[in-house]
Design an enzyme around this catalytic site. Structure first.
Site, PDB file in Angstrom:
ATOM      1  N   GLN A  46      64.772  -4.855  24.977  1.00  0.00           N
ATOM      2  CA  GLN A  46      64.413  -3.996  26.109  1.00  0.00           C
ATOM      3  C   GLN A  46      62.983  -4.238  26.594  1.00  0.00           C
ATOM      4  O   GLN A  46      62.744  -4.399  27.795  1.00  0.00           O
ATOM      5  CB  GLN A  46      64.539  -2.526  25.702  1.00  0.00           C
ATOM      6  CG  GLN A  46      65.936  -2.091  25.293  1.00  0.00           C
ATOM      7  CD  GLN A  46      65.953  -0.620  24.946  1.00  0.00           C
ATOM      8  OE1 GLN A  46      65.945   0.225  25.825  1.00  0.00           O
ATOM      9  NE2 GLN A  46      65.961  -0.308  23.660  1.00  0.00           N
TER      10      GLN A  46
ATOM     11  N   THR B   7      65.433  -4.026  14.982  1.00  0.00           N
ATOM     12  CA  THR B   7      65.351  -2.616  15.402  1.00  0.00           C
ATOM     13  C   THR B   7      66.606  -1.801  15.103  1.00  0.00           C
ATOM     14  O   THR B   7      66.689  -0.643  15.501  1.00  0.00           O
ATOM     15  CB  THR B   7      65.066  -2.529  16.916  1.00  0.00           C
ATOM     16  OG1 THR B   7      66.096  -3.232  17.621  1.00  0.00           O
ATOM     17  CG2 THR B   7      63.706  -3.137  17.247  1.00  0.00           C
TER      18      THR B   7
ATOM     19  N   TRP C  69      61.145   6.084  20.919  1.00  0.00           N
ATOM     20  CA  TRP C  69      62.336   6.448  21.682  1.00  0.00           C
ATOM     21  C   TRP C  69      62.507   5.579  22.934  1.00  0.00           C
ATOM     22  O   TRP C  69      62.649   6.070  24.055  1.00  0.00           O
ATOM     23  CB  TRP C  69      62.283   7.919  22.073  1.00  0.00           C
ATOM     24  CG  TRP C  69      62.310   8.883  20.911  1.00  0.00           C
ATOM     25  CD1 TRP C  69      62.013   8.630  19.603  1.00  0.00           C
ATOM     26  CD2 TRP C  69      62.668  10.275  20.960  1.00  0.00           C
ATOM     27  NE1 TRP C  69      62.142   9.758  18.851  1.00  0.00           N
ATOM     28  CE2 TRP C  69      62.544  10.792  19.651  1.00  0.00           C
ATOM     29  CE3 TRP C  69      63.045  11.127  21.988  1.00  0.00           C
ATOM     30  CZ2 TRP C  69      62.812  12.120  19.347  1.00  0.00           C
ATOM     31  CZ3 TRP C  69      63.300  12.452  21.676  1.00  0.00           C
ATOM     32  CH2 TRP C  69      63.200  12.947  20.369  1.00  0.00           C
TER      33      TRP C  69
ATOM     34  N   ASP D 178      63.470 -18.413  15.167  1.00  0.00           N
ATOM     35  CA  ASP D 178      64.029 -17.365  14.322  1.00  0.00           C
ATOM     36  C   ASP D 178      62.916 -16.813  13.434  1.00  0.00           C
ATOM     37  O   ASP D 178      62.429 -17.504  12.533  1.00  0.00           O
ATOM     38  CB  ASP D 178      65.169 -17.942  13.473  1.00  0.00           C
ATOM     39  CG  ASP D 178      65.909 -16.867  12.684  1.00  0.00           C
ATOM     40  OD1 ASP D 178      65.408 -15.727  12.610  1.00  0.00           O
ATOM     41  OD2 ASP D 178      66.990 -17.175  12.142  1.00  0.00           O
ATOM     42  N   LEU D 179      62.508 -15.583  13.693  1.00  0.00           N
ATOM     43  CA  LEU D 179      61.397 -14.998  12.948  1.00  0.00           C
ATOM     44  C   LEU D 179      61.747 -14.724  11.489  1.00  0.00           C
ATOM     45  O   LEU D 179      60.877 -14.407  10.681  1.00  0.00           O
ATOM     46  CB  LEU D 179      60.926 -13.699  13.617  1.00  0.00           C
ATOM     47  CG  LEU D 179      60.274 -13.858  14.993  1.00  0.00           C
ATOM     48  CD1 LEU D 179      59.753 -12.519  15.490  1.00  0.00           C
ATOM     49  CD2 LEU D 179      59.143 -14.883  14.972  1.00  0.00           C
TER      50      LEU D 179
ATOM     51  N   LYS E 127      57.937  -1.970   9.484  1.00  0.00           N
ATOM     52  CA  LYS E 127      57.024  -1.980  10.636  1.00  0.00           C
ATOM     53  C   LYS E 127      55.589  -1.668  10.193  1.00  0.00           C
ATOM     54  O   LYS E 127      54.631  -2.250  10.717  1.00  0.00           O
ATOM     55  CB  LYS E 127      57.493  -0.991  11.699  1.00  0.00           C
ATOM     56  CG  LYS E 127      58.811  -1.377  12.375  1.00  0.00           C
ATOM     57  CD  LYS E 127      58.706  -2.686  13.148  1.00  0.00           C
ATOM     58  CE  LYS E 127      57.929  -2.534  14.434  1.00  0.00           C
ATOM     59  NZ  LYS E 127      57.902  -3.799  15.211  1.00  0.00           N
TER      60      LYS E 127
ATOM     61  N   TYR F 139      63.292   0.478   7.906  1.00  0.00           N
ATOM     62  CA  TYR F 139      62.730   0.043   9.190  1.00  0.00           C
ATOM     63  C   TYR F 139      61.276   0.483   9.313  1.00  0.00           C
ATOM     64  O   TYR F 139      60.396  -0.319   9.641  1.00  0.00           O
ATOM     65  CB  TYR F 139      63.563   0.618  10.339  1.00  0.00           C
ATOM     66  CG  TYR F 139      62.932   0.422  11.699  1.00  0.00           C
ATOM     67  CD1 TYR F 139      62.869  -0.839  12.282  1.00  0.00           C
ATOM     68  CD2 TYR F 139      62.392   1.497  12.398  1.00  0.00           C
ATOM     69  CE1 TYR F 139      62.273  -1.019  13.527  1.00  0.00           C
ATOM     70  CE2 TYR F 139      61.807   1.332  13.652  1.00  0.00           C
ATOM     71  CZ  TYR F 139      61.754   0.071  14.205  1.00  0.00           C
ATOM     72  OH  TYR F 139      61.159  -0.109  15.435  1.00  0.00           O
TER      73      TYR F 139
ATOM     74  N   ALA G 142      61.806  -7.890  17.106  1.00  0.00           N
ATOM     75  CA  ALA G 142      61.832  -7.058  15.906  1.00  0.00           C
ATOM     76  C   ALA G 142      63.276  -6.832  15.474  1.00  0.00           C
ATOM     77  O   ALA G 142      64.210  -6.988  16.260  1.00  0.00           O
ATOM     78  CB  ALA G 142      61.157  -5.707  16.162  1.00  0.00           C
TER      79      ALA G 142
END
Length: 289
Positions: A11, A61, A149, A35-36, A128, A124, A59
């Protein structure tokens, strides 16, 4: 100015590609190109590109899925950002990286400041936070932007899910005891573009960790009501909404009840103005029409 954007279909990346397209040489590397989860490839790719600025919008997510695949989650969200920071420092290029409200446990009664002590509840969130720490340990010029959000007209998110379910069902239960700020990906991208412009013209604030969300607050139930009102304004029939507590909707990953982030430091230090969440949602919905 040459910018390297990591992440292609997410997004924030989609919104950045629209906001950064003008007067910038933008190279976008998606998972197919880099590819991380494969750390040995990252430094080589970045040094080969030699950008003036790196933006990491990639990320893992999938918050609930992360609970069952911690190694993959940490590879992408923790190890990779550290390697990116090292490559950025080697090039003398700033790194912009996005983080999350999930680094906090949500037990605070007021909005979180950057200096508040993180205490993530999920894989997650822990991954992060580890990514933030890896970048900070390297040092160099970097912005870590915590948001919350996130929604848009692309991918999988609350807005698109609600638009579908509100029209498919007669009745819909939505969690009402988690509070945060719905944040349009367009707001994140537009603000990032302003931060880049400030840096490029020598007007940057201090580097470091900042909060970047829309202004105001809402529960998921409040957010759903706004989405329903928009559908109704178009003459569409929508489901009846019912508020429920988080305990009535168990998920593999625990969510913070308070996801509110205080963004005043970013606004003051970098001279940017963030919109309220209702205005941003309205802009997003009308941009889609």
């Amino acid at each position: 100015m040459k910018i390297l954007l990591l992440g292609q279909h997410g997004q924030v990346s989609q919104a950045l590609q629209q906001s950064l397209g003008r007067h910038i040489e933008l190279t976008v590397l998606g998972r197919e190109q880099l590819d991380l989860a494969k750390p040995h490839e990252i430094r080589q790719q970045v040094l080969q590109q030699r950008p003036a600025l790196i933006i990491n919008a990639a990320a893992h997510t999938a918050v609930d899925q992360a609970e069952s695949e911690p190694e993959l989650t940490f590879a992408i969200n923790a190890t990779a950002p550290g390697i990116l920071a090292e490559a950025a420092a080697e090039l003398g290029a700033p790194l912009i990286h996005y983080s999350t409200d999930y680094v906090f446990d949500g037990s605070k009664a007021t909005p979180y400041h950057e200096a508040d002590t993180p205490n993530p509840l999920s894989v997650y969130g822990r991954s992060k936070l580890a990514g933030e720490q890896a970048i900070t340990a390297v040092g160099g010029s970097h912005l870590i932007l915590r948001t919350s959000w996130v929604y848009s007209q692309h991918g999988k998110n609350f807005l698109l899910t609600m638009q579908r379910l509100l029209q498919e069902r007669d009745s819909l239960n939505v969690v009402d005891d988690q509070i945060g700020a719905p944040t349009w990906a367009g707001t994140i991208a537009q603000t990032t573009a302003q931060l880049i412009e400030r840096w490029h013209t020598g007007q940057s604030g201090p580097w470091g960790v900042y909060h970047l969300t829309a202004k105001g607050q809402a529960s998921w139930f409040d957010f759903a009501k706004e989405i329903a009102a928009h559908l109704q304004s178009q003459g569409k029939r929508v489901a009846t909404l019912h508020p429920i507590p988080s305990s009535a909707y168990p998920t593999p990953a625990q969510r913070p009840l308070n996801s509110r982030l205080d963004c005043s430091r970013l606004e003051h230090a970098w001279q940017v103005q963030l919109p309220d969440w209702q205005s941003a949602l309205n802009e997003c919905l009308h941009a889609a029409n």
